[in-house]
Design an enzyme around this catalytic site. Sequence first.
Site, PDB file in Angstrom:
ATOM      1  N   GLU A 176       0.862  -1.188   0.000  1.00 40.49           N
ATOM      2  CA  GLU A 176       0.000   0.000   0.000  1.00 40.49           C
ATOM      3  C   GLU A 176       0.896   1.235   0.000  1.00 40.49           C
ATOM      4  O   GLU A 176       2.085   1.136   0.280  1.00 40.49           O
ATOM      5  CB  GLU A 176      -0.871  -0.001   1.264  1.00 40.49           C
ATOM      6  CG  GLU A 176      -1.801  -1.187   1.343  1.00 40.49           C
ATOM      7  CD  GLU A 176      -2.771  -1.096   2.514  1.00 40.49           C
ATOM      8  OE1 GLU A 176      -2.726  -0.082   3.263  1.00 40.49           O
ATOM      9  OE2 GLU A 176      -3.567  -2.026   2.670  1.00 40.49           O
ATOM     10  N   GLY A 199       4.627  -1.222   2.911  1.00 39.70           N
ATOM     11  CA  GLY A 199       5.345  -2.096   2.004  1.00 39.70           C
ATOM     12  C   GLY A 199       6.056  -3.130   2.854  1.00 39.70           C
ATOM     13  O   GLY A 199       5.456  -4.121   3.286  1.00 39.70           O
ATOM     14  N   GLY A 251      29.962  -1.229 -23.359  1.00 39.07           N
ATOM     15  CA  GLY A 251      30.344   0.175 -23.538  1.00 39.07           C
ATOM     16  C   GLY A 251      29.145   1.000 -23.965  1.00 39.07           C
ATOM     17  O   GLY A 251      28.029   0.781 -23.505  1.00 39.07           O
ATOM     18  N   GLU A 297       9.010  -8.310  -3.567  1.00 36.69           N
ATOM     19  CA  GLU A 297       8.863  -9.490  -2.709  1.00 36.69           C
ATOM     20  C   GLU A 297       9.897  -9.500  -1.579  1.00 36.69           C
ATOM     21  O   GLU A 297      10.488 -10.521  -1.255  1.00 36.69           O
ATOM     22  CB  GLU A 297       8.885 -10.777  -3.542  1.00 36.69           C
ATOM     23  CG  GLU A 297       7.731 -10.741  -4.546  1.00 36.69           C
ATOM     24  CD  GLU A 297       7.317 -12.099  -5.083  1.00 36.69           C
ATOM     25  OE1 GLU A 297       7.487 -13.101  -4.396  1.00 36.69           O
ATOM     26  OE2 GLU A 297       6.801 -12.123  -6.208  1.00 36.69           O
ATOM     27  N   SER A 337      16.233  -6.155  -0.292  1.00 34.13           N
ATOM     28  CA  SER A 337      17.464  -6.775   0.224  1.00 34.13           C
ATOM     29  C   SER A 337      17.570  -6.564   1.732  1.00 34.13           C
ATOM     30  O   SER A 337      18.021  -7.441   2.471  1.00 34.13           O
ATOM     31  CB  SER A 337      18.685  -6.180  -0.470  1.00 34.13           C
ATOM     32  OG  SER A 337      18.799  -6.681  -1.774  1.00 34.13           O
ATOM     33  N   GLU A 338      17.144  -5.372   2.174  1.00 36.49           N
ATOM     34  CA  GLU A 338      17.234  -5.057   3.605  1.00 36.49           C
ATOM     35  C   GLU A 338      16.319  -5.982   4.411  1.00 36.49           C
ATOM     36  O   GLU A 338      16.709  -6.494   5.465  1.00 36.49           O
ATOM     37  CB  GLU A 338      16.859  -3.583   3.842  1.00 36.49           C
ATOM     38  CG  GLU A 338      17.873  -2.578   3.288  1.00 36.49           C
ATOM     39  CD  GLU A 338      17.865  -2.456   1.759  1.00 36.49           C
ATOM     40  OE1 GLU A 338      16.888  -2.902   1.103  1.00 36.49           O
ATOM     41  OE2 GLU A 338      18.850  -1.923   1.210  1.00 36.49           O
TER      42      GLU A 338
END
Lengths: 382, 264
Positions: free
Chosen positions: A127, A131, A342, A366, A369-370
């Site tokens: 929402e 989160g 490049g 989903e 990382s934290e």
Amino acid sequence: MLFELDEEKTLFRNSVRDFAEQEIRPKVEEMWESGEFPYDIIEKMADMGLMGIPWPEEYGGSGGDELAFAIAVEEIARVDGSCAITLEAHTCLGSAPIYHFGTEEQKREWLVPLAQGKALGAFGLTEPEAGSDAGNTKTNARLEKGQWVINGTKCFITNAGTDISAGVTITVVTGTREDGKKEISNIYVPKGTPGYNIAPKYKKMGWHASDTRELHFDECRVPEGNLIGKRGEGFRQFLKCLDGGRIAIAALAVGTAQGCLEESIRYAKERVQFGQPIGKFQAIQFKLADMATNIELARTFTYKAAALRDAGKPHTKEASMAKLFASEMCMQAAVQAVQIFGGYGYMEEYAVSRFFRDAKILEIGEGTSEVQRLVISRELGL
Amino acid sequence: MNMVVCVKRVPDTAESEVHIDASGKDIDKSKLSFGINEADNYAVEEAIQIKERLGGTVNVISVGGKDSDEQIRMALAKGGDEAIRIEDPAMAGSDGFAIAKALAAAIKGMEFDIVFTGALADDDGSAVVGVALAELLGVNHAAYVKKVEILEDGKKIKVGRELEGGLMEFLEMELPAVLTIQTGINEPRYASFKGIKQAAKKEIAIKSLSDLGLDASEVGEAGSWAVLEKFTPPVVGEMAEILTGEPEETAAKLAAILKEKGLV
């Protein structure tokens, strides 16, 4: 202990790879440019039985398992992220809560068309103000004359707004628990229910062709029987589904990174600078060696997490580890792939520039990382 | 309709660098991936579609080592019923004719209406096996088939053959027959997980030459009409002109040549 897929899984991988190469690859650029949802591809995926891989045949599924599903997501992500996330969200978020917690009647009515790929499934958790902090969910439902009356907003929801979307399962506050915390439950809302309004598609950094929208519920009424499982079990339910989702996102990251690696190797052999292909330079070789190593590690561990889930063993920690490592190594692989290309890597018509944009969300969706690091830390007893 | 489909496992060389191996008689396949020969994939699909329309059986046959089980299982996963794999050390060095002899020995005892092969193998490109097989079985054949219509009585078929310039030649023939299938005749399906699981339960019968009543001298180099001597990379012939110089110069030369020949 030999880390090898059995013949069944190997054949399935080859079959999905063929499918992705023949049916998806030719349309990737067009999907990216137009951002149009790939109905034709999803229909072919349904014909092949990909839309219900882990569910039993009696519910319209393929009778496979999480490992088979992970392999399919990986192989499709190797070619196109939008198709891969559509399959992932449909299965892990849209279908899984109904399969794991729905009544027999709910499974017959809602899961079967999803598993057959006749309809697309979605789940609404995030929402505007909730989160990672799912406890702060504001969307609420009150029971009135045998109906749930729902009010609130969900954002960043995948698969809810296509022509074939069936409905969405959402987390809602259904009251207050004895300990004073919010009682969270999951309720299924069919598309077309009055008061359920679907906003236009977001314009996203990557995954252009996948369907992501904001959903609004305004005095939206559904039957009391649309509650999934028991009242107050919404948290437990979505955590169980998220464990599966995280393994699948890890697989999606492995596939995206594999795409980066293959594009980069091909380019490194072709691109000539200073009189030789750039792949002859150690600076490029070492980038590719690191990419290949990280992909192999992520893949092996992702399969382990999937195998644990299939064996019915605890896997919360492993699912988070797989998702964390795979998504971060994928982002790095995409960064290095663009570097190898490049200036061309900065041009949209090159696949690596699309992989680069697709990769970032894998560190966010989903569970960021934290959040993964938090989950792992808690599993370590901290 | 009782049908037999012959499939071959071939290396995928489309996007790989190909090197000649130490024997000089083969390419180094150690780093290549393998798959079903492309035309054979269409042949499998054609047989399965006919089975789905009219009923019957599809028997899959391949000559090769255990690795070929992958291609056989995939064909079974798509709807094939039974399978035979012919494996014998004496098969090494066989040309298309010798391969056809082994296939014919396996097929002749069966009741079949149509035998399908791919029109051409991606690796050797000989286009021999299908037509040689028809001769050995003593039945009708059509090559480069791009349309198959089973006529009402099920005893005859009408086939469309692809000719140069997109022309189609239509013929009617009596069954049984061997048809070598051209790519593009249909849209091959992809094996589903369900199909792959079912295929795992189907048996692949392994047959040696003695099982087939063949002598080792009838196959391999001894039983072949063509023997592979060696592979060499293409040499620059007199007809080839290699343009040298800076890209601007070579582009200008190329443009001049194309204009001179009236090609642009």
